[in-house]
Design an enzyme around this catalytic site. Structure first.
Site, short mmCIF file in Angstrom:
data_model
loop_
_atom_site.label_atom_id
_atom_site.label_comp_id
_atom_site.label_asym_id
_atom_site.label_seq_id
_atom_site.Cartn_x
_atom_site.Cartn_y
_atom_site.Cartn_z
N ARG A 216 -3.94 -2.70 -6.62
CA ARG A 216 -4.13 -3.62 -7.75
C ARG A 216 -2.81 -4.34 -8.07
NH1 ARG A 216 -4.18 0.69 -12.81
NH2 ARG A 216 -1.93 0.60 -13.10
N ASP A 237 -2.10 3.35 -1.06
CA ASP A 237 -2.15 3.69 -2.49
C ASP A 237 -2.64 5.13 -2.61
OD1 ASP A 237 -2.47 3.52 -5.47
OD2 ASP A 237 -2.20 1.37 -5.08
N LEU A 295 11.51 6.41 -25.93
CA LEU A 295 12.94 6.38 -26.28
C LEU A 295 13.59 7.64 -25.72
CD1 LEU A 295 12.84 5.17 -30.00
CD2 LEU A 295 13.37 3.83 -27.95
N TYR A 352 12.82 4.31 -16.36
CA TYR A 352 12.40 3.22 -15.46
C TYR A 352 13.62 2.40 -15.01
CZ TYR A 352 9.61 -0.94 -14.14
OH TYR A 352 9.02 -1.99 -13.47
N LYS A 356 14.98 1.71 -11.28
CA LYS A 356 15.05 0.36 -10.71
C LYS A 356 16.50 -0.05 -10.41
CE LYS A 356 10.61 -0.51 -10.71
NZ LYS A 356 9.88 -0.68 -9.45
P1 NAD Z 1 0.39 -1.43 -11.37
O1 NAD Z 1 0.47 -0.20 -12.20
O2 NAD Z 1 -0.69 -2.42 -11.68
O3 NAD Z 1 0.25 -1.05 -9.81
C1 NAD Z 1 1.04 -0.05 -9.21
C2 NAD Z 1 0.27 0.56 -8.05
O4 NAD Z 1 1.08 1.59 -7.49
C3 NAD Z 1 -1.05 1.20 -8.48
O5 NAD Z 1 -2.12 0.77 -7.67
C4 NAD Z 1 -0.79 2.69 -8.33
O6 NAD Z 1 -1.94 3.45 -8.02
C5 NAD Z 1 0.24 2.69 -7.21
N1 NAD Z 1 0.99 3.95 -7.17
C6 NAD Z 1 1.54 4.61 -8.23
N2 NAD Z 1 2.08 5.77 -7.84
C7 NAD Z 1 1.88 5.86 -6.50
C8 NAD Z 1 2.20 6.84 -5.53
N3 NAD Z 1 2.84 7.98 -5.86
N4 NAD Z 1 1.84 6.61 -4.24
C9 NAD Z 1 1.19 5.48 -3.89
N5 NAD Z 1 0.85 4.52 -4.77
C10 NAD Z 1 1.19 4.70 -6.07
O7 NAD Z 1 1.82 -2.11 -11.47
P2 NAD Z 1 2.30 -3.63 -11.18
O8 NAD Z 1 2.49 -4.30 -12.49
O9 NAD Z 1 1.46 -4.26 -10.16
O10 NAD Z 1 3.76 -3.34 -10.60
C11 NAD Z 1 4.06 -3.30 -9.21
C12 NAD Z 1 5.56 -3.12 -9.05
O11 NAD Z 1 6.25 -4.17 -9.74
C13 NAD Z 1 6.09 -1.81 -9.65
O12 NAD Z 1 7.13 -1.32 -8.83
C14 NAD Z 1 6.64 -2.25 -10.99
O13 NAD Z 1 7.62 -1.39 -11.47
C15 NAD Z 1 7.20 -3.62 -10.64
N6 NAD Z 1 7.39 -4.53 -11.77
C16 NAD Z 1 6.35 -5.00 -12.51
C17 NAD Z 1 6.59 -5.90 -13.55
C18 NAD Z 1 5.48 -6.47 -14.40
O14 NAD Z 1 5.76 -7.28 -15.27
N7 NAD Z 1 4.23 -6.12 -14.18
C19 NAD Z 1 7.89 -6.29 -13.86
C20 NAD Z 1 8.94 -5.77 -13.08
C21 NAD Z 1 8.67 -4.92 -12.03
#
Ligand code: NAD
Length: 446
Positions: A216, A237, A295, A352, A356
């Site tokens: 997703r 996933d 926090l 987090y 990162k």
């Molecule tokens: P999301 O939660 O919608 O999707 C993350 C996916 O990773 C999920 O499908 C989940 O099942 C999978 N996942 C989690 N743990 C796992 C594991 N142990 N093994 C395999 N799969 C696993 O998140 P997103 O918003 O699509 O974010 C994707 C990436 O982008 C992440 O690394 C997130 O930190 C980064 N990010 C997102 C944003 C934002 O604004 N949404 C901003 C900065 C960084």
């Protein structure tokens, strides 16, 4: 997830109302669509160096309308400033003021791109001052641009020129709609490696790519974008997301691998699956990530450990397996998803942001190991992206977070995906150990 405010101020009545009230007016960004021209309108190449002449000649072969001088009142698609031989801050005056004279003519969604040298490689203080000056200049200019126009810079390390493959690749990325939400950023080209694709619309043809967390959100969009660009995909996933993963895999004709990336054998299982099902492995995108916000005063193991384990420790362990594998040796590419939280910090996200920040440290230190195999590893750091993750943020906080960047809106998952697709391509072969922010020039923090 829709940004209804942006839709409203881009409708007839909403536009005039926002203007009257002095409200932010985020533009509809120019995003990449296959088949569309790279830029619309003439591209002015400013600068009086041999590098500028060579670049202008090279760009003519891209079917662009290249000018060495702007014609007043003619609408421009882009302004390219070649600043590759600055010796003193005084050298900035001519090209910068020439660009200033053309800015009013820049089209909506236009581009300003600098090509300069790294201050860290200058031998004289005057040259270092001039080079570092480009940094402040470009970042300020990007904050002044309106109507979805962006400003970004290509930094040419020693031994590279404005016409090196990856300089041209980066230039193409910044000119195109692929970089819609990348603003106020610099990308360093550190070697002559890389090659421009035979077909710019299928730059990943023939490559096998793995995307983690692809069921997703941003990961699913990365899968769609890499598929559109010609890659064959393995989507990873956790088993609990198996149905969603299968749906995305069907959509992009990928194979699905249900796997928790924190498992000790995750790296080997990924390699085995790619090689057995598709015969090779070229690209790994570390996208899977989680948040457990709290926090620090209320932080506990249950919130700290999974974030560190999934977001960074798993990537380290998988990379170890990749680097040891004989199947990951032909121009391999790793692209990791970091976050602007890991750069500027974010209240409630010590865990987090540590993970990162860790991704960015890991990428820099792993770059020489990949270079030894003719490969690269880079990170993208997204800012506010419109996903389920950010839709859960309370309304008022979300509205502030999404407007506090130069483009006054959140990015889309496709903006992150386009940047990853570029970094995974052969055109970025000379870009290694870099962190590129996809944040619309986030105004908060660093
Ligand atoms: P999301 O939660 O919608 O999707 C993350 C996916 O990773 C999920 O499908 C989940 O099942 C999978 N996942 C989690 N743990 C796992 C594991 N142990 N093994 C395999 N799969 C696993 O998140 P997103 O918003 O699509 O974010 C994707 C990436 O982008 C992440 O690394 C997130 O930190 C980064 N990010 C997102 C944003 C934002 O604004 N949404 C901003 C900065 C960084």
């Amino acid at each position: 997830m829709a940004d209804t405010y942006t839709q409203l101020v881009n409708s007839g009545m909403g536009r005039s109302l926002a203007k009257k009230l002095g409200l932010p007016q985020p533009a509809v960004l120019r995003r990449y669509q296959p088949g569309q021209p790279l830029v619309t309108g003439p591209v002015v190449v400013l600068g009086n160096t041999p590098g500028a002449d060579k670049l202008a000649a090279e760009l003519l072969s891209w079917d662009l309308d290249i000018r060495r001088h702007a014609v007043p009142a003619e609408k421009l698609g882009a302004i390219i400033l070649v600043l590759d031989e600055l010796e003193h801050p005084a050298d900035l005056e001519k090209p910068v003021l020439a660009a200033a004279g053309s800015l009013r003519d820049l089209r909506a969604g236009g581009r300003v791109i600098t090509l300069s040298r790294p201050a860290s490689e200058a031998s004289a203080p005057e040259a270092a001052a001039a080079r570092q000056g480009v940094d402040g200049f470009l970042r300020s200019l990007a904050k002044e641009l309106r109507a979805g126009a962006t400003g970004n810079g290509v930094v040419l390390a020693d031994g590279t020129t404005a016409t090196s493959s990856s300089a041209l690749g980066a230039l193409r990325f910044f000119l195109s709609g692929r970089s819609a939400f990348v603003d106020g950023q610099f990308l360093t080209v550190s070697s002559e490696d890389g090659s421009l694709p035979a077909d710019p619309e299928r730059p990943l043809a023939g490559k096998v790519a793995v995307v983690t967390g692809a069921a997703r959100g941003i990961g699913a969009q990365i899968a769609r974008t890499l598929h559109r660009d010609g890659a064959t995909l393995v989507l990873v996933d956790i088993p609990a997301a198996g149905d969603q993963l299968a749906a995305v895999a069907n959509e992009v004709r990928a194979t699905a691998l249900q796997l928790d990336i924190t498992g000790a054998d995750a790296g080997q299982r990924i390699i085995d699956h790619a090689v057995q099902r598709h015969g090779r492995l070229d690209i790994v995108v570390h996208n899977a990530g989680v948040t457990r916000d709290k926090l620090l005063v209320n932080m506990d193991q249950a919130r700290w450990n999974p974030v560190i384990n999934i977001n960074i420790a798993a990537q380290l362990r998988i990379n170890e397996a990749l680097l040891a594998s004989e199947h990951f040796r032909q121009s391999p590419r790793i692209v990791s998803v970091a976050s602007t939280s890991g750069i500027a910090g974010n209240r409630g996200q010590t865990n987090y942001a540590a993970s990162k920040g860790g991704v960015m440290g890991m990428v820099r230190a792993t770059a020489p190991l990949l270079a030894a195999r003719g490969g690269t590893i880079n990170a993208v750091a997204p800012g506010f992206i419109e996903t389920e993750m950010t839709a859960r943020i309370p309304f008022a906080v979300r509205e502030v977070a999404r407007r506090l960047n130069s483009l006054q809106q959140g990015g889309l998952p496709s903006d992150v995906a386009e940047t990853i697709a570029f970094l995974a391509s052969d055109a970025a072969g000379g870009i290694n150990g870099e962190v590129l922010r996809v944040c619309g020039q986030n105004l908060v923090g660093a």
